[in-house]
Write a protein that holds these residues in place. Structure first.
Motif, PDB file in Angstrom:
ATOM      1  N   TYR A  21       1.626  -1.421  -7.096  1.00  0.00           N
ATOM      2  CA  TYR A  21       1.303  -1.896  -5.758  1.00  0.00           C
ATOM      3  C   TYR A  21       1.355  -3.416  -5.687  1.00  0.00           C
ATOM      4  O   TYR A  21       1.566  -3.983  -4.616  1.00  0.00           O
ATOM      5  CB  TYR A  21      -0.078  -1.395  -5.336  1.00  0.00           C
ATOM      6  N   SER A  53       0.850  -1.196   0.000  1.00  0.00           N
ATOM      7  CA  SER A  53       0.000   0.000   0.000  1.00  0.00           C
ATOM      8  C   SER A  53       0.883   1.242   0.000  1.00  0.00           C
ATOM      9  O   SER A  53       2.090   1.179   0.256  1.00  0.00           O
ATOM     10  CB  SER A  53      -0.930  -0.002   1.216  1.00  0.00           C
ATOM     11  N   GLU A  54       0.252   2.390  -0.272  1.00  0.00           N
ATOM     12  CA  GLU A  54       0.974   3.653  -0.397  1.00  0.00           C
ATOM     13  C   GLU A  54       1.290   4.221   0.973  1.00  0.00           C
ATOM     14  O   GLU A  54       0.500   4.104   1.917  1.00  0.00           O
ATOM     15  CB  GLU A  54       0.121   4.647  -1.199  1.00  0.00           C
TER      16      GLU A  54
END
Length: 450
Positions: A290, A103-104
């Motif tokens: 991702y 995830s970011e």
């Protein structure tokens, strides 16, 4: 017999009548020893003339021939946080399979509607570009209309100028005619005055002639006035013609300035659109990063990053993958003194770790458990250990390498050189001379070329 007692029985017993005793007594012992020594020397002499294959040995390890076939680590292109693993160590993955999901962690990319909002910005700027394009077209149409209007006005002004010139010419002719009439009226008046003085004409006729003279003078002055008026009209027409050009240049400069300003705004908007599109493409590509995918088919050998929720940096190693299909080779490190002895295609014998072998380095034909190879590549510069690296591939004319051989296994390489007599090799080793570099075949080819 042992003579351990003072009472001897040597004279009482004849040992030679016992067959076992007779067999223990040596016969011509010295001759037998000489014969054995001679046989040994003969065998040693014959061995000195047996062929011996010169060689040197080097340690190395099994690797893959092609770089893409060697074990590789999968890196994370972007920083992120590990959210989910899809594989574990030992799993087989195909090219494109998902290894893990991250995830970011950067706030500038956390907006869930980032792509949609950026797309709206691109659309808005694209509409601004089209608006500027329409404005530029309107300015171009205005310039065309100004040019056409200027052409028509110039034609009209030129016609007026021509009319004024014709009017000046006409009034000039009229003025000349009136001047001629005035001169005639003056002559007639003078003649009439002489005739009146002589009594040949009456006073009434003289007065009529004076009236005609005044009329001619009035017409001449009127013609001069009209000519001056026509010249003024000609000057006005010329001024008007020049004013049209000046007015057109002023309006054209203003219209061009507005057009160039619109073009500048259009180009700025296009640059902004290009930048936003590039940004949108980067966001789109980043959103696909991702999911970390397998670059090729192979086995997951080691998970370098572990756990869930762990953050990883950009370019961090995640897992190590061993490709499924690979071509085996052995990388050996050769000392600089032995490098001139190595050529492409040279034969190499290998003793692999885990495979027992009986090795006679000088007689490779008698060795057992070794495997053949050929030199495939030679480095032109030294490695970190100050030795030269060579790559050796399986020899197609020899027994194939073991199927169970894996990358990273140790290998003891024996480089086979020239065949020389045993005595020559002993003499070379005793004197510390290097192995022969030129073979007999090379020497003959060199002489044949000469």
């Amino acid at each position: 017999m042992l003579n351990i007692s003072n009472n001897s029985v040597k004279d009482r017993i004849d040992p030679y009548k016992f067959e076992s005793y007779r067999k223990t007594i040596p016969h011509d012992e010295s001759k037998k020893r000489v014969r054995i020594l001679l046989y040994s020397l003969l065998v040693a002499f014959v061995v000195l003339f047996l062929p011996w294959t010169q060689n040197f040995r080097s340690r190395g390890m099994v690797t893959a021939l092609k770089p893409e076939h060697r074990p590789q680590t999968v890196h994370s292109i972007i920083p992120g946080r590990i959210e989910r693993w899809f594989v574990q160590e030992g799993d087989y993955v195909n090219k494109g399979d998902t290894i893990l999901f991250i995830s970011e962690i950067k706030d500038e990319y956390m907006d869930p509607e980032l792509l949609m909002r950026t797309q709206r910005q691109v659309d808005a700027k694209a509409l601004a570009v089209r608006s500027y394009e329409e404005k530029v077209k309107a300015q171009e149409n205005q310039i065309s209309a100004l040019t056409e209007n200027n052409r028509l006005r110039k034609e009209q002004a030129e016609n007026r100028l021509e009319q004024a010139q014709l009017s000046v010419d006409s009034d000039s002719v009229v003025l000349e005619a009136e001047r001629l009439n005035l001169s005639v009226a003056t002559v007639q008046l003078e003649r009439m005055e002489k005739l009146f003085e002589e009594g040949l004409k009456s006073l009434t006729e003289l007065e009529q002639r004076k009236i005609r003279f005044q009329e001619a003078l009035a017409k001449k002055i009127s013609a001069e006035n009209k000519l001056l008026s026509s010249k003024n009209g000609l000057i006005s027409a010329q001024i008007e013609l020049n004013a049209i050009d000046n007015d057109f240049r002023d309006k054209l400069a203003k219209a061009n300035a507005e057009r160039y300003a619109a073009l500048s705004d259009q180009y700025d908007a296009e640059a902004t659109v290009t930048k936003l599109e590039n940004q949108l493409s980067n966001y789109t590509v980043r959103s696909g990063m991702y999911y970390v995918l397998a670059p090729q088919s192979g086995y997951v050998t080691q998970a370098i990053q572990v756990g869930l929720g762990e953050t990883i940096k950009e370019g961090a190693e995640i897992v190590s993958i061993m490709p499924k299909d690979y071509s085996l080779a052995v990388e050996l490190y050769v000392a600089p003194i032995d490098l001139p002895l190595v050529r492409l295609g040279n034969k190499i014998r290998f003793i692999f770790d885990g495979w027992p072998a009986i090795v006679f380095s000088g007689w490779p034909q008698l060795s057992n458990g070794t495997f053949g190879g050929k030199v495939y590549a030679i480095d032109n510069f030294t490695s970190a250990n100050n030795m030269y690296r060579i790559l050796v591939v399986p020899d197609p004319d020899e027994e194939p390498w073991p199927d169970a051989l894996r990358l990273g296994s140790g290998a003891d390489g024996i480089a086979l050189l020239n065949d020389v007599p045993v005595w020559y090799e002993i003499w070379r080793q005793m004197n510390g001379f290097p192995a022969d570099f030129y073979t007999l075949k090379d020497t003959r080819e060199t002489k044949g070329k000469k």
